[in-house]
Motif scaffolding. Structure first.
Motif, mmCIF file in Angstrom:
data_model
loop_
_atom_site.group_PDB
_atom_site.id
_atom_site.type_symbol
_atom_site.label_atom_id
_atom_site.label_comp_id
_atom_site.label_asym_id
_atom_site.label_seq_id
_atom_site.Cartn_x
_atom_site.Cartn_y
_atom_site.Cartn_z
ATOM 1 N N ALA A 19 0.908 -1.263 0.110
ATOM 2 C CA ALA A 19 0.011 0.208 0.223
ATOM 3 C C ALA A 19 0.704 1.321 -0.097
ATOM 4 O O ALA A 19 0.310 2.312 -0.319
ATOM 5 C CB ALA A 19 -0.897 0.058 1.354
ATOM 6 N N ARG A 20 2.076 1.052 0.480
ATOM 7 C CA ARG A 20 2.827 2.278 0.511
ATOM 8 C C ARG A 20 4.479 1.874 0.871
ATOM 9 O O ARG A 20 4.704 0.673 1.002
ATOM 10 C CB ARG A 20 2.514 3.149 1.551
ATOM 11 C CG ARG A 20 2.463 2.656 3.129
ATOM 12 C CD ARG A 20 2.183 3.383 4.402
ATOM 13 N NE ARG A 20 1.113 4.119 4.147
ATOM 14 C CZ ARG A 20 -0.175 3.782 4.369
ATOM 15 N NH1 ARG A 20 -0.393 2.653 4.704
ATOM 16 N NH2 ARG A 20 -1.251 4.551 4.234
ATOM 17 N N GLY A 21 5.127 2.991 0.960
ATOM 18 C CA GLY A 21 6.662 2.892 1.267
ATOM 19 C C GLY A 21 7.345 1.752 0.146
ATOM 20 O O GLY A 21 7.269 1.923 -0.888
ATOM 21 N N GLU A 24 5.289 -0.562 -2.090
ATOM 22 C CA GLU A 24 4.689 0.377 -3.270
ATOM 23 C C GLU A 24 5.688 0.419 -4.435
ATOM 24 O O GLU A 24 5.570 0.378 -5.370
ATOM 25 C CB GLU A 24 4.428 1.817 -2.751
ATOM 26 C CG GLU A 24 3.554 2.563 -3.936
ATOM 27 C CD GLU A 24 3.216 3.843 -3.555
ATOM 28 O OE1 GLU A 24 2.899 4.688 -4.506
ATOM 29 O OE2 GLU A 24 3.328 4.419 -2.317
ATOM 30 N N THR A 46 -6.043 2.379 -0.419
ATOM 31 C CA THR A 46 -4.466 3.078 -0.750
ATOM 32 C C THR A 46 -3.900 1.993 -1.716
ATOM 33 O O THR A 46 -3.230 2.464 -2.596
ATOM 34 C CB THR A 46 -3.736 2.915 0.594
ATOM 35 O OG1 THR A 46 -4.474 3.509 1.426
ATOM 36 C CG2 THR A 46 -2.434 3.532 0.180
ATOM 37 N N VAL A 50 -2.407 2.627 -5.544
ATOM 38 C CA VAL A 50 -1.107 2.213 -6.366
ATOM 39 C C VAL A 50 -1.567 1.562 -7.524
ATOM 40 O O VAL A 50 -0.849 1.602 -8.507
ATOM 41 C CB VAL A 50 -0.436 1.282 -5.381
ATOM 42 C CG1 VAL A 50 0.993 0.674 -5.727
ATOM 43 C CG2 VAL A 50 0.010 1.963 -3.872
ATOM 44 N N THR A 190 10.537 5.461 4.736
ATOM 45 C CA THR A 190 9.358 5.253 4.905
ATOM 46 C C THR A 190 8.386 5.887 6.038
ATOM 47 O O THR A 190 9.349 6.700 6.760
ATOM 48 C CB THR A 190 8.755 3.950 4.850
ATOM 49 O OG1 THR A 190 9.635 3.152 6.065
ATOM 50 C CG2 THR A 190 9.768 3.020 3.820
ATOM 51 N N ASP A 191 7.306 5.942 6.055
ATOM 52 C CA ASP A 191 6.393 6.319 7.062
ATOM 53 C C ASP A 191 6.913 5.858 8.451
ATOM 54 O O ASP A 191 6.825 6.517 9.435
ATOM 55 C CB ASP A 191 5.060 6.586 6.870
ATOM 56 C CG ASP A 191 4.493 5.349 6.654
ATOM 57 O OD1 ASP A 191 4.164 4.576 7.634
ATOM 58 O OD2 ASP A 191 4.390 4.930 5.577
#
Length: 295
Positions: A19-21, A24, A46, A50, A190-191
Motif C-alpha cells: 500500500a505504501r513505502g 509500493e 490505498t 497504487v 518510509t513513514d
C-alpha cells in the motif's frame, strides 16, 4: 540488463505490504519491467491508488498476511486472474519501540505475527504456484536480522526469525528449483522510519550509530536494488552494499551493543523517559484496532 530485456516481463508477482513505502516502490519497479503485480495489504483504497499507477494489468487484494485461510483464497484468486506467480515478495512488516518490560503484549505479539508468521503464511500460500513456475521468493529482512538493537525487541526478534526461516526454506525447496532470497536492508525512507525519528529515544539511538549505519535511503533506490536481485534470483541482497560486511562480525555485535547501551541508555533515559511507541507508521496505525465507540 535493460528493463525491456528483463526476464520478468510478462510474468506475475505478488507483493505484500504494497500500500505504501517500500512495497509500493517494489511494485512500481516490477510493473516498469512489464510484470503484472498482485498488491496485497490491509488498506483497500490505498492499494487501489497504487494499482492505478501501474502500467500493467495489476490487481489488489485487501488481506491480513497472518490469516491462513484468506491468504490461501487470495493465492487462488491471484492464480486465476493474473496467472501463477513467478515472484513473491514478503515485504509486509510492522515495528514498535520502547522498553520490553513496559511493552503492550498484544502490540509486541502483533509485530512478531506480521513480520514472521505473516511471511511464513505468505510462502505457504504461494509455494504451489512457485513450484509450477520454478519461481523465486524474496523475504525483506533487515540489519536487525544480523545485529539486535535495544528498544526494538519485537522487530529484531521477528527479523532474526525470518532470516532463519528463509535459510531453512531455501534448503528445503532447492531441489524443486525454487529460489529463496533474503534482502538485508538498513534505514529506508518510509513513514515507519519517519515515525522512529518522531520519538526522542529512538531518534537518539539511531543518532548514536556510525554515520554509514544511520543514513536513510530513498525507497525507490532500495526497491530498484531488490528488483535487480529478483531478476538474478540472488540468495542475498544487501542495501547498502556495505551491510554484507556485518556478516563477518555479527558474533561481535551483541556484546558491543550491550557495552554501548549500558553507557548510553541511562543518559538518554534521564533526558527522555522511555515509553512504548505503539505501532509505528501509517501502516501500523492502519493495522491497529479501531477504538471502541463511546457509549
Amino acid at each position: 540488463m535493460t528493463r525491456n530485456a528483463s526476464p520478468l516481463r510478462g510474468r506475475t508477482a505478488v507483493v505484500t505490504g504494497a500500500a505504501r513505502g517500500l512495497g509500493e516502490a517494489i511494485a512500481v519497479r516490477l510493473a516498469d519491467r512489464g510484470v503484472r503485480v498482485a498488491l496485497l495489504g490491509r488498506e483497500e483504497d490505498t492499494l487501489a491508488r497504487v494499482r492505478e499507477r501501474l502500467p500493467t494489468g495489476s490487481l489488489c487484494w485487501e488481506v491480513d498476511v497472518t490469516d491462513d485461510d484468506r491468504m490461501a483464497e487470495v493465492a487462488d484468486e491471484v492464480r486465476e486472474r493474473l496467472g501463477a506467480p513467478s515472484v513473491v515478495v514478503a515485504n509486509a512488516g510492522l515495528a514498535e519501540g520502547g522498553p520490553f518490560a513496559q511493552s503492550d503484549p498484544a502490540v509486541w505479539r502483533r509485530v512478531v505475527e506480521v513480520n514472521l508468521v505473516g511471511s511464513a503464511v505468505t510462502a505457504r500460500a504461494h509455494l504451489p504456484a512457485l513450484f509450477d513456475t520454478c519461481g523465486y521468493f524474496l523475504q525483506v529482512a533487515s540489519l536487525a536480522s544480523i545485529g539486535a538493537a535495544p528498544m526494538m525487541s519485537a522487530y529484531c526478534a521477528s527479523k532474526a526469525g525470518v532470516e532463519s526461516f528463509c535459510h531453512s526454506l531455501r534448503a528445503e525447496v532447492a531441489h524443486r528449483r525454487v529460489g529463496v532470497g533474503i534482502a538485508y536492508i538498513n534505514w529506508t525512507d518510509t513513514d515507519m522510519i519517519r515515525d522512529v525519528d518522531a520519538h526522542a529515544v529512538l531518534r537518539e539511538l539511531r543518532g548514536h550509530m556510525p554515520p554509514p549505519a544511520r543514513k536513510v535511503y530513498p525507497a525507490p533506490f532500495v526497491a530498484e536494488r531488490l528488483v535487480r536481485a529478483v531478476e538474478r534470483r540472488r540468495p542475498t541482497v544487501y542495501v547498502p552494499s556495505w551491510l554484507r560486511a556485518t556478516q563477518l562480525v555479527r558474533a561481535a555485535m551483541p556484546p558491543v551493543v550491550t557495552v554501548l547501551s549500558r553507557r548510553e541508555l541511562p543518559r538518554l533515559a534521564a533526558a527522555h523517559p522511555f515509553e512504548a511507541t505503539g505501532l509505528l507508521g501509517a501502516g501500523g496505525r492502519a493495522d491497529s484496532p479501531a477504538p471502541e465507540p463511546s457509549a
